[in-house]
Enzyme design. Structure first.
Site, PDB file in Angstrom:
ATOM      1  N   ASN A   9      49.827  19.059  19.535  1.00  0.00           N
ATOM      2  CA  ASN A   9      50.024  18.646  20.935  1.00  0.00           C
ATOM      3  C   ASN A   9      50.261  19.902  21.765  1.00  0.00           C
ATOM      4  O   ASN A   9      51.330  20.492  21.700  1.00  0.00           O
ATOM      5  CB  ASN A   9      51.245  17.704  21.017  1.00  0.00           C
ATOM      6  CG  ASN A   9      51.612  17.354  22.443  1.00  0.00           C
ATOM      7  OD1 ASN A   9      50.809  17.548  23.368  1.00  0.00           O
ATOM      8  ND2 ASN A   9      52.813  16.838  22.644  1.00  0.00           N
ATOM      9  N   LYS A  11      50.552  20.075  24.892  1.00  0.00           N
ATOM     10  CA  LYS A  11      51.292  19.782  26.137  1.00  0.00           C
ATOM     11  C   LYS A  11      50.596  20.469  27.325  1.00  0.00           C
ATOM     12  O   LYS A  11      49.371  20.575  27.319  1.00  0.00           O
ATOM     13  CB  LYS A  11      52.750  20.217  26.021  1.00  0.00           C
ATOM     14  CG  LYS A  11      53.412  19.776  24.728  1.00  0.00           C
ATOM     15  CD  LYS A  11      54.892  19.996  24.728  1.00  0.00           C
ATOM     16  CE  LYS A  11      55.443  19.725  23.345  1.00  0.00           C
ATOM     17  NZ  LYS A  11      56.868  19.556  23.333  1.00  0.00           N
ATOM     18  N   HIS A  95      55.025   9.801  24.150  1.00  0.00           N
ATOM     19  CA  HIS A  95      55.731  11.052  23.835  1.00  0.00           C
ATOM     20  C   HIS A  95      57.054  11.066  24.597  1.00  0.00           C
ATOM     21  O   HIS A  95      57.129  10.580  25.736  1.00  0.00           O
ATOM     22  CB  HIS A  95      54.864  12.256  24.209  1.00  0.00           C
ATOM     23  CG  HIS A  95      55.411  13.543  23.667  1.00  0.00           C
ATOM     24  ND1 HIS A  95      56.442  14.213  24.279  1.00  0.00           N
ATOM     25  CD2 HIS A  95      55.106  14.245  22.555  1.00  0.00           C
ATOM     26  CE1 HIS A  95      56.735  15.291  23.560  1.00  0.00           C
ATOM     27  NE2 HIS A  95      55.939  15.333  22.511  1.00  0.00           N
ATOM     28  N   GLU A  97      58.502  13.255  26.196  1.00  0.00           N
ATOM     29  CA  GLU A  97      58.442  13.875  27.534  1.00  0.00           C
ATOM     30  C   GLU A  97      57.881  12.891  28.560  1.00  0.00           C
ATOM     31  O   GLU A  97      58.278  12.908  29.730  1.00  0.00           O
ATOM     32  CB  GLU A  97      57.602  15.162  27.473  1.00  0.00           C
ATOM     33  CG  GLU A  97      58.368  16.267  26.750  1.00  0.00           C
ATOM     34  CD  GLU A  97      57.505  17.274  26.023  1.00  0.00           C
ATOM     35  OE1 GLU A  97      56.297  17.358  26.304  1.00  0.00           O
ATOM     36  OE2 GLU A  97      58.034  17.973  25.143  1.00  0.00           O
ATOM     37  N   GLU A 166      59.485  11.364  16.103  1.00  0.00           N
ATOM     38  CA  GLU A 166      59.870  12.638  16.711  1.00  0.00           C
ATOM     39  C   GLU A 166      61.295  12.527  17.257  1.00  0.00           C
ATOM     40  O   GLU A 166      61.493  12.043  18.381  1.00  0.00           O
ATOM     41  CB  GLU A 166      58.920  12.969  17.859  1.00  0.00           C
ATOM     42  CG  GLU A 166      57.486  13.148  17.432  1.00  0.00           C
ATOM     43  CD  GLU A 166      56.778  14.136  18.339  1.00  0.00           C
ATOM     44  OE1 GLU A 166      56.308  15.158  17.831  1.00  0.00           O
ATOM     45  OE2 GLU A 166      56.724  13.907  19.559  1.00  0.00           O
ATOM     46  N   GLY A 172      60.883  20.978  20.283  1.00  0.00           N
ATOM     47  CA  GLY A 172      60.917  22.222  21.044  1.00  0.00           C
ATOM     48  C   GLY A 172      62.249  22.948  20.987  1.00  0.00           C
ATOM     49  O   GLY A 172      62.489  23.877  21.759  1.00  0.00           O
ATOM     50  N   SER A 211      59.744  20.606  15.876  1.00  0.00           N
ATOM     51  CA  SER A 211      59.927  21.980  15.390  1.00  0.00           C
ATOM     52  C   SER A 211      59.356  22.193  13.984  1.00  0.00           C
ATOM     53  O   SER A 211      59.968  22.893  13.176  1.00  0.00           O
ATOM     54  CB  SER A 211      61.395  22.388  15.466  1.00  0.00           C
ATOM     55  OG  SER A 211      61.835  22.359  16.819  1.00  0.00           O
ATOM     56  N   GLY A 233      54.818  23.487  19.614  1.00  0.00           N
ATOM     57  CA  GLY A 233      54.744  24.947  19.781  1.00  0.00           C
ATOM     58  C   GLY A 233      53.856  25.655  18.774  1.00  0.00           C
ATOM     59  O   GLY A 233      53.048  26.523  19.141  1.00  0.00           O
TER      60      GLY A 233
HETATM   61  C1  PEP Z   1      55.962  17.715  20.259  1.00  0.00           C
HETATM   62  O1  PEP Z   1      55.890  18.075  21.409  1.00  0.00           O
HETATM   63  O2  PEP Z   1      55.462  16.630  19.947  1.00  0.00           O
HETATM   64  C2  PEP Z   1      56.630  18.577  19.284  1.00  0.00           C
HETATM   65  C3  PEP Z   1      56.905  18.085  18.113  1.00  0.00           C
HETATM   66  O3  PEP Z   1      56.948  19.858  19.697  1.00  0.00           O
HETATM   67  P1  PEP Z   1      57.560  21.059  18.783  1.00  0.00           P
HETATM   68  O4  PEP Z   1      56.734  21.120  17.519  1.00  0.00           O
HETATM   69  O5  PEP Z   1      57.393  22.278  19.624  1.00  0.00           O
HETATM   70  O6  PEP Z   1      58.962  20.705  18.504  1.00  0.00           O
END
Ligand code: PEP
Length: 253
Positions: A9, A11, A95, A97, A166, A172, A211, A233
């Site tokens: 992803n 983003k 998601h 966000e 998640e 993040g 993460s 990320g």
């Molecule tokens: C995400 O945005 O779905 C995500 C898991 O981000 P990160 O891997 O950066 O924690």
């Protein structure tokens, strides 16, 4: 046997250069990455470039979001058939966000889910609790609220669904759920799905996101109910994303 998925992803990140660097990395890696699905969600403006650059590779691409409305006067939105026209196979829905920054409700996400299914897009539905909710012991109550309206749509709607667990506190932040913490929630999600749709639960793919990095992917993917990852990320670098895909191949082959 559940085919693992590693999904990236991006983003609101990425560039034409990143689209090209992923294509380049996959030209040499293709033969190692058998028996997994790799899906990337770039910003919508890069979907056309992604289609051109990745169509000769194993990489699939999808939308990060879609509108709950049919095409029409909704400035700034993207309708499900438009993603389908860009040869998207998947779409990310719910998601954290989208839920927290844009206030997407469970009802809206459910409507989006139905639009995705009608357009032949496979939804990757994100669910997860905040730190405060975990601390209060509410993890499965929160996830049930996010999932049950979708499960109530019935088996016909659920055939292609993928769930991404998640935990919001791990997205993040550099804080990852331990493999045991993640496995426990994945097993509970599968149990919840089995209560509503027993025929799809055993084959349902449940991804972990939060993460995931090259140095922790293997221990997470080794868990019985973790069928791959949703990567934020670390998907913004072709080499680290590739290493995470390799980890999935090693653990699940
Ligand atoms: C995400 O945005 O779905 C995500 C898991 O981000 P990160 O891997 O950066 O924690």
């Amino acid at each position: 046997m559940r085919t693992p998925i590693v999904a990236g992803n991006w983003k609101m990140n990425g560039s034409l250069e990143l689209v090209a660097s992923i294509a380049e990395a996959w030209q040499t890696a293709a033969s190692e990455l058998t028996d997994i699905e790799v899906v990337i969600f770039p910003p919508a403006v890069y979907l056309s470039a992604a289609q051109q650059a990745w169509q000769a590779t194993q990489i699939k691409w999808g939308g990060q979001n879609l509108s709950e409305y049919a095409p029409g006067a909704y400035t700034g939105e993207i309708a499900a058939p438009m993603l389908q026209e860009m040869a998207c196979q998947y779409v990310l829905l719910g998601h954290s966000e989208r839920r927290s920054i844009y206030g997407e409700t469970v009802a809206q996400i459910t409507a989006k889910f139905m639009c995705a299914q009608a357009a032949g897009l496979r939804p990757i539905l994100c669910v997860g609790e905040t730190q405060e909710e975990r601390d209060k012991g509410q993890t499965m109550a929160v996830i049930s609220n996010q999932l049950i309206p979708i499960l109530a749509l019935g088996t016909d709607f659920l055939a292609d669904v993928v769930i991404a667990y998640e935990p919001v506190w791990a997205i993040g932040t550099g804080l990852t759920a331990t493999p045991e913490q993640a496995q426990a929630v994945h097993a509970d999600i599968r149990k919840l799905v089995a209560e509503h749709a027993p025929n799809i639960a055993p084959e349902l793919r449940i991804l972990y996101g939060g993460s995931v990095k090259p140095n922790n992917a293997k221990e997470l993917f080794a868990m019985a109910d973790i069928d791959g990852g949703l990567i934020g990320g670390a998907s913004l670098n072709a080499d680290s994303f590739l290493q995470i895909c390799r980890a999935a191949v090693e653990c699940k082959a």
